[in-house]
Design a protein around this motif. Sequence first.
Motif, PDB file in Angstrom:
ATOM      1  N   GLN A   6       0.853  -1.182   0.000  1.00  0.00           N
ATOM      2  CA  GLN A   6       0.000   0.000   0.000  1.00  0.00           C
ATOM      3  C   GLN A   6       0.893   1.237   0.000  1.00  0.00           C
ATOM      4  OE1 GLN A   6      -3.332   0.235  -0.328  1.00  0.00           O
ATOM      5  NE2 GLN A   6      -3.271  -1.979  -0.638  1.00  0.00           N
ATOM      6  N   TYR A   7       0.733   2.059  -0.978  1.00  0.00           N
ATOM      7  CA  TYR A   7       1.546   3.271  -1.031  1.00  0.00           C
ATOM      8  C   TYR A   7       0.827   4.387  -0.297  1.00  0.00           C
ATOM      9  CZ  TYR A   7       4.126   0.652  -4.450  1.00  0.00           C
ATOM     10  OH  TYR A   7       4.866  -0.319  -5.064  1.00  0.00           O
ATOM     11  N   GLN A   8       1.439   4.859   0.764  1.00  0.00           N
ATOM     12  CA  GLN A   8       0.850   5.945   1.544  1.00  0.00           C
ATOM     13  C   GLN A   8       1.167   7.283   0.884  1.00  0.00           C
ATOM     14  OE1 GLN A   8      -1.329   5.903   3.955  1.00  0.00           O
ATOM     15  NE2 GLN A   8      -1.336   3.661   3.894  1.00  0.00           N
ATOM     16  N   ILE A   9       0.171   7.855   0.252  1.00  0.00           N
ATOM     17  CA  ILE A   9       0.378   9.125  -0.434  1.00  0.00           C
ATOM     18  C   ILE A   9       0.101  10.282   0.513  1.00  0.00           C
ATOM     19  CG2 ILE A   9      -0.557  10.582  -2.279  1.00  0.00           C
ATOM     20  CD1 ILE A   9      -0.963   8.041  -3.896  1.00  0.00           C
ATOM     21  N   GLU A  53      -9.492   8.166 -11.031  1.00  0.00           N
ATOM     22  CA  GLU A  53      -8.710   8.030  -9.797  1.00  0.00           C
ATOM     23  C   GLU A  53      -7.952   9.323  -9.484  1.00  0.00           C
ATOM     24  OE1 GLU A  53      -8.946   5.915  -7.541  1.00  0.00           O
ATOM     25  OE2 GLU A  53      -7.160   6.249  -6.313  1.00  0.00           O
ATOM     26  N   CYS A  54      -7.391   9.953 -10.504  1.00  0.00           N
ATOM     27  CA  CYS A  54      -6.663  11.221 -10.274  1.00  0.00           C
ATOM     28  C   CYS A  54      -7.629  12.266  -9.713  1.00  0.00           C
ATOM     29  CB  CYS A  54      -6.044  11.735 -11.573  1.00  0.00           C
ATOM     30  SG  CYS A  54      -4.556  10.847 -12.032  1.00  0.00           S
ATOM     31  N   ILE A  57      -8.336  11.389  -6.068  1.00  0.00           N
ATOM     32  CA  ILE A  57      -7.218  11.702  -5.170  1.00  0.00           C
ATOM     33  C   ILE A  57      -7.132  13.213  -4.926  1.00  0.00           C
ATOM     34  CG2 ILE A  57      -4.678  11.678  -4.939  1.00  0.00           C
ATOM     35  CD1 ILE A  57      -4.606   9.128  -6.583  1.00  0.00           C
ATOM     36  N   ILE A 223      -4.292   1.465 -11.122  1.00  0.00           N
ATOM     37  CA  ILE A 223      -4.335   2.492 -10.084  1.00  0.00           C
ATOM     38  C   ILE A 223      -3.123   2.352  -9.153  1.00  0.00           C
ATOM     39  CG2 ILE A 223      -5.591   3.195  -7.991  1.00  0.00           C
ATOM     40  CD1 ILE A 223      -8.197   2.769  -9.606  1.00  0.00           C
ATOM     41  N   GLN A 224      -2.751   1.106  -8.874  1.00  0.00           N
ATOM     42  CA  GLN A 224      -1.592   0.842  -8.013  1.00  0.00           C
ATOM     43  C   GLN A 224      -0.302   1.451  -8.602  1.00  0.00           C
ATOM     44  OE1 GLN A 224      -1.824  -0.349  -5.115  1.00  0.00           O
ATOM     45  NE2 GLN A 224       0.056  -1.426  -4.546  1.00  0.00           N
ATOM     46  N   LYS A 227      -0.357   5.157  -8.069  1.00  0.00           N
ATOM     47  CA  LYS A 227      -0.015   5.474  -6.680  1.00  0.00           C
ATOM     48  C   LYS A 227       1.481   5.349  -6.441  1.00  0.00           C
ATOM     49  CE  LYS A 227      -4.414   4.816  -4.483  1.00  0.00           C
ATOM     50  NZ  LYS A 227      -5.307   3.879  -3.807  1.00  0.00           N
ATOM     51  N   LYS A 228       2.091   4.341  -7.038  1.00  0.00           N
ATOM     52  CA  LYS A 228       3.545   4.153  -6.898  1.00  0.00           C
ATOM     53  C   LYS A 228       4.271   5.359  -7.506  1.00  0.00           C
ATOM     54  CE  LYS A 228       7.423   1.385  -6.720  1.00  0.00           C
ATOM     55  NZ  LYS A 228       8.499   2.369  -6.654  1.00  0.00           N
ATOM     56  N   TYR A 231       3.884   8.229  -5.143  1.00  0.00           N
ATOM     57  CA  TYR A 231       4.668   7.919  -3.935  1.00  0.00           C
ATOM     58  C   TYR A 231       6.156   8.209  -4.190  1.00  0.00           C
ATOM     59  CZ  TYR A 231       6.569   4.898  -0.229  1.00  0.00           C
ATOM     60  OH  TYR A 231       7.250   4.398   0.850  1.00  0.00           O
TER      61      TYR A 231
END
Length: 243
Positions: A6-9, A53-54, A57, A223-224, A227-228, A231
Amino acid sequence: MFWRKQYQIDMFRLPRHIAVIMDGNGRWARRRGLPRTAGHSAGADVLKTIVKECNRIGISYITVYAFSTENWKRPKEEVDYLMGLLLDYLRNAEKNLAGENVVIRVLGARDGLSQEIQEQIIKTENFTKDNTGIVMNIALNYGGREEITNAVKNLINDVKTGKLESADVNEEAICSRLYTENIPDPDLIIRTSGEQRLSNFLLWQCAYSEFWFTNKNWPSFRIQDLKKAIYDYQKRTRRFGGV
Ligand code: IPE
Ligand code: IPE
Ligand code: MG
Protein backbone atom coordinates in the motif's frame (compact mmCIF):
# COMPACT_ATOMS: atom_id res chain seq x y z
CA MET A 1 -0.65 -15.30 0.48
CA PHE A 2 -1.47 -12.39 -1.81
CA TRP A 3 0.12 -9.24 -0.52
CA ARG A 4 0.08 -5.88 -2.16
CA LYS A 5 2.13 -2.93 -1.03
CA GLN A 6 0.00 0.00 0.00
CA TYR A 7 1.55 3.27 -1.03
CA GLN A 8 0.85 5.95 1.54
CA ILE A 9 0.38 9.12 -0.43
CA ASP A 10 0.83 12.46 1.32
CA MET A 11 -2.33 14.36 0.41
CA PHE A 12 -0.64 17.67 1.20
CA ARG A 13 2.16 17.14 -1.30
CA LEU A 14 0.30 15.93 -4.34
CA PRO A 15 1.62 16.81 -7.79
CA ARG A 16 -0.71 19.51 -9.05
CA HIS A 17 -0.29 18.42 -12.66
CA ILE A 18 0.44 14.89 -13.92
CA ALA A 19 1.23 14.28 -17.60
CA VAL A 20 1.15 10.82 -19.13
CA ILE A 21 2.76 9.39 -22.27
CA MET A 22 0.46 6.42 -22.77
CA ASP A 23 2.80 4.15 -24.70
CA GLY A 24 2.90 0.42 -25.51
CA ASN A 25 -0.62 -0.28 -26.76
CA GLY A 26 0.73 -2.02 -29.86
CA ARG A 27 3.16 -4.21 -27.92
CA TRP A 28 0.46 -5.13 -25.40
CA ALA A 29 -1.72 -6.34 -28.26
CA ARG A 30 1.06 -8.15 -30.12
CA ARG A 31 1.92 -10.18 -27.03
CA ARG A 32 -1.65 -11.35 -26.95
CA GLY A 33 -1.83 -12.14 -30.65
CA LEU A 34 -4.27 -9.27 -31.15
CA PRO A 35 -4.29 -6.45 -33.71
CA ARG A 36 -2.71 -3.14 -32.57
CA THR A 37 -6.17 -1.57 -32.60
CA ALA A 38 -7.21 -3.89 -29.74
CA GLY A 39 -4.37 -2.37 -27.71
CA HIS A 40 -5.65 1.13 -28.40
CA SER A 41 -9.14 0.16 -27.33
CA ALA A 42 -7.89 -1.42 -24.09
CA GLY A 43 -5.76 1.70 -23.52
CA ALA A 44 -8.80 3.97 -23.82
CA ASP A 45 -10.52 1.98 -21.04
CA VAL A 46 -7.49 2.31 -18.76
CA LEU A 47 -7.47 6.06 -19.39
CA LYS A 48 -11.02 6.41 -18.00
CA THR A 49 -10.03 4.57 -14.81
CA ILE A 50 -6.87 6.63 -14.30
CA VAL A 51 -8.59 9.99 -14.86
CA LYS A 52 -11.30 9.06 -12.37
CA GLU A 53 -8.71 8.03 -9.80
CA CYS A 54 -6.66 11.22 -10.27
CA ASN A 55 -9.83 13.25 -9.77
CA ARG A 56 -10.69 11.21 -6.67
CA ILE A 57 -7.22 11.70 -5.17
CA GLY A 58 -7.41 15.45 -5.79
CA ILE A 59 -4.99 16.01 -8.68
CA SER A 60 -5.87 19.32 -10.38
CA TYR A 61 -4.62 18.65 -13.93
CA ILE A 62 -3.90 15.57 -16.02
CA THR A 63 -2.52 15.86 -19.54
CA VAL A 64 -2.47 12.74 -21.69
CA TYR A 65 -0.59 12.23 -24.95
CA ALA A 66 -3.17 10.68 -27.25
CA PHE A 67 -1.81 11.40 -30.74
CA SER A 68 1.41 13.13 -31.77
CA THR A 69 2.10 15.21 -34.86
CA GLU A 70 4.38 12.30 -35.90
CA ASN A 71 1.73 9.60 -35.43
CA TRP A 72 0.31 10.40 -38.91
CA LYS A 73 3.21 8.26 -40.20
CA ARG A 74 1.32 5.15 -39.10
CA PRO A 75 -0.81 3.03 -41.48
CA LYS A 76 -4.03 4.79 -42.45
CA GLU A 77 -6.10 2.02 -40.92
CA GLU A 78 -4.49 2.53 -37.50
CA VAL A 79 -4.76 6.33 -37.71
CA ASP A 80 -8.45 6.05 -38.63
CA TYR A 81 -9.06 3.69 -35.72
CA LEU A 82 -7.33 6.05 -33.27
CA MET A 83 -9.31 9.04 -34.57
CA GLY A 84 -12.53 7.02 -34.18
CA LEU A 85 -11.62 6.12 -30.60
CA LEU A 86 -10.84 9.75 -29.77
CA LEU A 87 -14.09 10.91 -31.31
CA ASP A 88 -15.98 8.33 -29.22
CA TYR A 89 -14.09 9.38 -26.11
CA LEU A 90 -15.05 13.02 -26.62
CA ARG A 91 -18.63 12.16 -27.55
CA ASN A 92 -19.15 9.86 -24.58
CA ALA A 93 -17.27 12.04 -22.13
CA GLU A 94 -20.55 13.08 -20.62
CA LYS A 95 -21.68 9.48 -20.07
CA ASN A 96 -18.30 7.94 -19.18
CA LEU A 97 -17.35 10.61 -16.74
CA ALA A 98 -20.87 11.06 -15.38
CA GLY A 99 -20.70 12.55 -11.94
CA GLU A 100 -16.96 12.89 -12.30
CA ASN A 101 -17.03 16.63 -12.77
CA VAL A 102 -14.15 16.63 -15.29
CA VAL A 103 -13.20 19.63 -17.45
CA ILE A 104 -11.99 18.41 -20.86
CA ARG A 105 -9.68 20.45 -23.08
CA VAL A 106 -7.81 19.50 -26.21
CA LEU A 107 -4.23 20.64 -26.90
CA GLY A 108 -2.74 20.52 -30.39
CA ALA A 109 -3.01 21.64 -34.00
CA ARG A 110 -6.75 21.42 -34.52
CA ASP A 111 -6.79 22.43 -38.16
CA GLY A 112 -5.05 19.15 -39.00
CA LEU A 113 -8.02 17.18 -37.62
CA SER A 114 -11.25 16.24 -39.41
CA GLN A 115 -14.15 18.69 -39.34
CA GLU A 116 -16.15 16.17 -37.32
CA ILE A 117 -13.52 15.94 -34.58
CA GLN A 118 -12.99 19.71 -34.53
CA GLU A 119 -16.71 20.25 -33.98
CA GLN A 120 -16.88 17.56 -31.30
CA ILE A 121 -13.93 19.14 -29.47
CA ILE A 122 -15.78 22.46 -29.26
CA LYS A 123 -18.94 20.70 -28.03
CA THR A 124 -17.15 18.66 -25.37
CA GLU A 125 -15.09 21.62 -24.17
CA ASN A 126 -18.21 23.76 -23.89
CA PHE A 127 -20.17 21.00 -22.23
CA THR A 128 -17.55 20.45 -19.50
CA LYS A 129 -16.19 23.98 -19.07
CA ASP A 130 -18.14 24.81 -15.92
CA ASN A 131 -17.19 21.61 -14.12
CA THR A 132 -15.08 22.13 -11.03
CA GLY A 133 -13.12 18.86 -10.81
CA ILE A 134 -9.90 17.78 -12.50
CA VAL A 135 -8.90 19.43 -15.78
CA MET A 136 -8.12 16.74 -18.34
CA ASN A 137 -6.05 17.93 -21.29
CA ILE A 138 -6.02 15.59 -24.26
CA ALA A 139 -2.94 16.19 -26.43
CA LEU A 140 -4.25 15.43 -29.89
CA ASN A 141 -2.25 16.13 -33.04
CA TYR A 142 0.14 17.61 -30.52
CA GLY A 143 3.87 18.18 -30.99
CA GLY A 144 6.05 20.27 -28.71
CA ARG A 145 8.02 21.70 -31.64
CA GLU A 146 4.84 22.52 -33.56
CA GLU A 147 3.46 24.23 -30.44
CA ILE A 148 6.56 26.41 -30.03
CA THR A 149 6.72 27.18 -33.77
CA ASN A 150 3.09 28.22 -33.67
CA ALA A 151 3.72 30.48 -30.67
CA VAL A 152 6.69 32.12 -32.42
CA LYS A 153 4.60 32.77 -35.55
CA ASN A 154 1.93 34.28 -33.38
CA LEU A 155 4.47 36.51 -31.61
CA ILE A 156 5.95 37.76 -34.88
CA ASN A 157 2.49 38.58 -36.13
CA ASP A 158 1.66 40.50 -32.96
CA VAL A 159 4.92 42.46 -33.19
CA LYS A 160 4.28 43.25 -36.86
CA THR A 161 0.77 44.49 -36.21
CA GLY A 162 1.90 46.54 -33.22
CA LYS A 163 0.08 44.50 -30.56
CA LEU A 164 3.37 43.65 -28.90
CA GLU A 165 6.67 45.52 -28.59
CA SER A 166 9.67 43.38 -29.52
CA ALA A 167 11.21 44.44 -26.20
CA ASP A 168 8.30 42.68 -24.47
CA VAL A 169 9.10 39.27 -25.96
CA ASN A 170 9.77 37.24 -22.83
CA GLU A 171 8.96 33.81 -21.36
CA GLU A 172 5.52 34.93 -20.35
CA ALA A 173 4.76 36.15 -23.88
CA ILE A 174 5.71 32.71 -25.20
CA CYS A 175 3.79 30.78 -22.47
CA SER A 176 0.61 32.69 -23.21
CA ARG A 177 0.79 31.57 -26.84
CA LEU A 178 1.26 27.86 -26.12
CA TYR A 179 -1.67 25.41 -26.11
CA THR A 180 -1.08 25.10 -22.35
CA GLU A 181 -1.84 28.78 -21.69
CA ASN A 182 -3.04 29.14 -18.06
CA ILE A 183 -2.10 25.53 -17.20
CA PRO A 184 0.76 25.10 -14.70
CA ASP A 185 3.77 23.07 -15.89
CA PRO A 186 3.56 19.32 -15.24
CA ASP A 187 5.10 18.30 -11.91
CA LEU A 188 5.26 14.63 -12.83
CA ILE A 189 5.56 13.01 -16.27
CA ILE A 190 4.79 9.30 -16.45
CA ARG A 191 5.77 7.17 -19.46
CA THR A 192 4.82 3.54 -19.84
CA SER A 193 6.25 0.76 -22.07
CA GLY A 194 9.89 1.02 -20.99
CA GLU A 195 10.83 3.81 -23.40
CA GLN A 196 12.65 6.68 -21.75
CA ARG A 197 12.12 9.62 -24.06
CA LEU A 198 9.75 12.55 -24.52
CA SER A 199 8.78 11.94 -28.16
CA ASN A 200 8.03 15.66 -28.67
CA PHE A 201 5.74 15.95 -25.62
CA LEU A 202 5.56 19.23 -23.64
CA LEU A 203 9.10 20.29 -24.58
CA TRP A 204 8.78 23.80 -23.16
CA GLN A 205 6.70 22.84 -20.12
CA CYS A 206 8.89 19.95 -18.87
CA ALA A 207 11.83 22.18 -17.86
CA TYR A 208 11.58 21.13 -14.18
CA SER A 209 9.24 18.14 -14.35
CA GLU A 210 10.02 14.91 -12.51
CA PHE A 211 10.06 11.82 -14.75
CA TRP A 212 8.76 8.40 -13.83
CA PHE A 213 9.07 5.37 -16.09
CA THR A 214 7.59 1.88 -15.97
CA ASN A 215 8.13 -1.17 -18.18
CA LYS A 216 4.40 -1.90 -18.11
CA ASN A 217 2.52 -1.19 -21.31
CA TRP A 218 -0.28 1.35 -21.06
CA PRO A 219 -3.20 -1.15 -21.19
CA SER A 220 -1.64 -2.93 -18.17
CA PHE A 221 -1.26 0.28 -16.14
CA ARG A 222 -3.33 0.17 -12.94
CA ILE A 223 -4.33 2.49 -10.08
CA GLN A 224 -1.59 0.84 -8.01
CA ASP A 225 1.01 1.98 -10.58
CA LEU A 226 -0.34 5.54 -10.45
CA LYS A 227 -0.01 5.47 -6.68
CA LYS A 228 3.55 4.15 -6.90
CA ALA A 229 4.43 6.99 -9.30
CA ILE A 230 3.01 9.62 -6.93
CA TYR A 231 4.67 7.92 -3.93
CA ASP A 232 8.08 7.96 -5.68
CA TYR A 233 7.53 11.56 -6.77
CA GLN A 234 6.94 12.56 -3.16
CA LYS A 235 10.32 11.11 -2.14
CA ARG A 236 12.18 13.39 -4.54
CA THR A 237 13.60 16.81 -3.72
CA ARG A 238 12.81 19.42 -6.33
CA ARG A 239 15.29 22.25 -6.41
CA PHE A 240 14.43 24.30 -9.50
CA GLY A 241 18.05 25.33 -9.74
CA GLY A 242 18.23 26.44 -6.11
CA VAL A 243 19.80 24.62 -3.18
C1 IPE B 1 0.66 4.39 -27.72
O1 IPE B 1 0.88 3.06 -28.05
C2 IPE B 1 -0.57 4.96 -28.39
C3 IPE B 1 -0.28 5.95 -29.43
C4 IPE B 1 0.90 6.35 -29.81
C5 IPE B 1 -1.42 6.53 -30.07
P1 IPE B 1 1.65 2.66 -29.35
O2 IPE B 1 0.69 2.52 -30.47
O3 IPE B 1 2.79 3.59 -29.62
O4 IPE B 1 2.21 1.23 -28.97
P2 IPE B 1 3.66 0.65 -29.23
O5 IPE B 1 4.62 1.67 -28.68
O6 IPE B 1 3.80 0.48 -30.70
O7 IPE B 1 3.70 -0.64 -28.48
C1 IPE C 1 4.33 8.88 -28.14
O1 IPE C 1 4.42 7.53 -28.42
C2 IPE C 1 3.01 9.40 -28.59
C3 IPE C 1 1.84 8.97 -27.82
C4 IPE C 1 1.85 8.23 -26.78
C5 IPE C 1 0.59 9.47 -28.33
P1 IPE C 1 5.08 6.99 -29.76
O2 IPE C 1 4.94 5.52 -29.72
O3 IPE C 1 4.53 7.68 -30.94
O4 IPE C 1 6.61 7.44 -29.60
P2 IPE C 1 7.93 6.81 -30.21
O5 IPE C 1 7.75 6.71 -31.69
O6 IPE C 1 8.13 5.47 -29.58
O7 IPE C 1 9.02 7.76 -29.79
MG1 MG D 1 4.71 3.68 -29.05
